[in-house]
Design a protein around this motif. Sequence first.
Motif, PDB file in Angstrom:
ATOM      1  N   HIS A 114       0.960   5.250  -1.791  1.00  0.00           N
ATOM      2  CA  HIS A 114       0.316   6.266  -2.637  1.00  0.00           C
ATOM      3  C   HIS A 114       1.397   6.976  -3.454  1.00  0.00           C
ATOM      4  CE1 HIS A 114      -3.528   5.833  -0.434  1.00  0.00           C
ATOM      5  NE2 HIS A 114      -2.755   5.603   0.602  1.00  0.00           N
ATOM      6  N   HIS A 116      -9.366   0.926   2.390  1.00  0.00           N
ATOM      7  CA  HIS A 116      -8.887   1.389   3.683  1.00  0.00           C
ATOM      8  C   HIS A 116      -9.978   1.123   4.733  1.00  0.00           C
ATOM      9  CE1 HIS A 116      -6.187   3.781   1.102  1.00  0.00           C
ATOM     10  NE2 HIS A 116      -5.422   3.968   2.156  1.00  0.00           N
ATOM     11  N   HIS A 144       0.857  -1.203   0.000  1.00  0.00           N
ATOM     12  CA  HIS A 144       0.000   0.000   0.000  1.00  0.00           C
ATOM     13  C   HIS A 144       0.880   1.235   0.000  1.00  0.00           C
ATOM     14  CE1 HIS A 144      -1.755   2.663   3.429  1.00  0.00           C
ATOM     15  NE2 HIS A 144      -2.303   3.149   2.333  1.00  0.00           N
ATOM     16  N   ASP A 202       2.504   3.564   2.749  1.00  0.00           N
ATOM     17  CA  ASP A 202       1.433   4.554   2.744  1.00  0.00           C
ATOM     18  C   ASP A 202       1.861   5.859   2.071  1.00  0.00           C
ATOM     19  OD1 ASP A 202      -1.016   5.715   3.176  1.00  0.00           O
ATOM     20  OD2 ASP A 202      -1.091   5.283   5.310  1.00  0.00           O
ATOM     21  N   HIS A 249      -4.934  -0.844   7.206  1.00  0.00           N
ATOM     22  CA  HIS A 249      -4.919  -0.233   8.545  1.00  0.00           C
ATOM     23  C   HIS A 249      -5.729  -1.045   9.569  1.00  0.00           C
ATOM     24  CE1 HIS A 249      -2.885   3.141   6.804  1.00  0.00           C
ATOM     25  NE2 HIS A 249      -3.942   3.610   6.159  1.00  0.00           N
TER      26      HIS A 249
HETATM   27 ZN   LIG Z   1      -3.544   4.749   2.346  1.00  0.00          ZN
END
Ligand SMILES: [Zn+2]
Length: 453
Positions: free
Chosen positions: A52, A210, A50, A292, A241
């Motif tokens: 971004h 998420h 994960h 992240d 998460h």
């Molecule tokens: Zn994220």
Amino acid sequence: MDPNVGDFEVADVLVEGKKIVAVRPRIDAGGAKVIDARGRIVMPGFVDTHHHQFETAERSFLPNGLLQNDGSGSPSASPNYTEHVLRGFAKVYRPQDVYINELFAGLSQLDAGVTTVLDVSQIHHSPEHSDAAVQALMDTGRRATFGYFESDGREGARYPEDARRIRDQWFSSDDQLVTMVMGGELHLGKEVYTRAWTIGRELGLKVVAHAVGAFGMRPTLDEVAQGTGGLQVGPDNLFIHMTGMSDETWKKIRDAGAQVSLAIPIEMVMRHGTPPILKMRELGMEPSLSSDVETTMAADPFTLMRGAMTMQRMLVNQLVLDQGDPVPPNHWPTPAEGTPSLLTVQEVLRYATSNGAEHLGLGDRTGTLTPGKHADIVLLDTTALNVAPLNNVPGAVVSLMDRTNVETVIVAGKVRKWRGRLLDADLDRLRRELEASRDYLFKTYGMRKDLFA
Ligand SMILES: [Zn+2]
């Protein structure tokens, strides 16, 4: 990392084309080209489930920032992630910004030994934005899973329906380095996420979302997990998460065979809630690890592994100490029955390699050095100043190493980093393009650049 293959003090890895053919001591491979890996740890590339990548231009922009404004008036409240990144910078991205941001992040992680990523791009303002993201992942030359997530909901955005075109145009073959998953975010509302999950499953894609209690998502995930909302959680789901979720939902997620990605350093620093690493231990589940956002934290695997190791052990160590007394003689108690066991470096390495590959549906291709799998391999230098002398292999990787020790990186049999240098990338030119993108984004969004904020 494959228990059926085992670990070796000295051995050879034979690669033919894209694939690993054999892993054992003293392979006689005739005229094969040889990479001398003496003094190097030879292990599978790392997997980040994960990241971004489109936010690279905002690297270090939010070193203090929380997920949202908490009204405190502190430097952590503003700027913050929701207001200034997702509803700020993200609004002004052009397709060319998406491209250079994604490419730069990918090359940087490749350089750090991350040979596989799930790119969670939430920047699909138009089909051109989506195509730019996929093109960049392909041009990076590493294994990647393109996550087709939402846009900001503007006119002309085609999420989630454009998934069909993207799948046809870019992913008609599964035999390529870049594959696709469907984003199905629960905060988009029931109508949209139901359509997204349905389209994703029609296309045979994993569905990723998420799940953050601090975003108010607990009741929605409760409904989805209970199956009362018209959708079922399944082994094709990956949740990110999972902070602040109910015990009932955790059991449903586990029983359904869904997977969980933890971004431990980010969760701790941005107020997602305590990473549910002990909850997963209790349920017999194991996470994969994810970086992240680079707005706030480094995206190398060593930061992620040390984050997991230190955080889990801090929690368990204090639990054990609390079973004794601060004043001797019972100041060093034996853990009571039922106390969670301490995380080990061997487990953390699994989180960062094979678990990630399994969670992305790529376990048959990568994540371990297993004959028949693709050759995604990193060579880590144990002779370096910060590592020598070598006394424990997983210990050196998890506890001591950093990205400077990643000497050589191979993806599907192709050398992408060789003796400390990334190949086939004009990094000076790409950095200038990223800086130009950064300048455009700051100016268009109206954010003043302040190097000491
Ligand atoms: Zn994220």
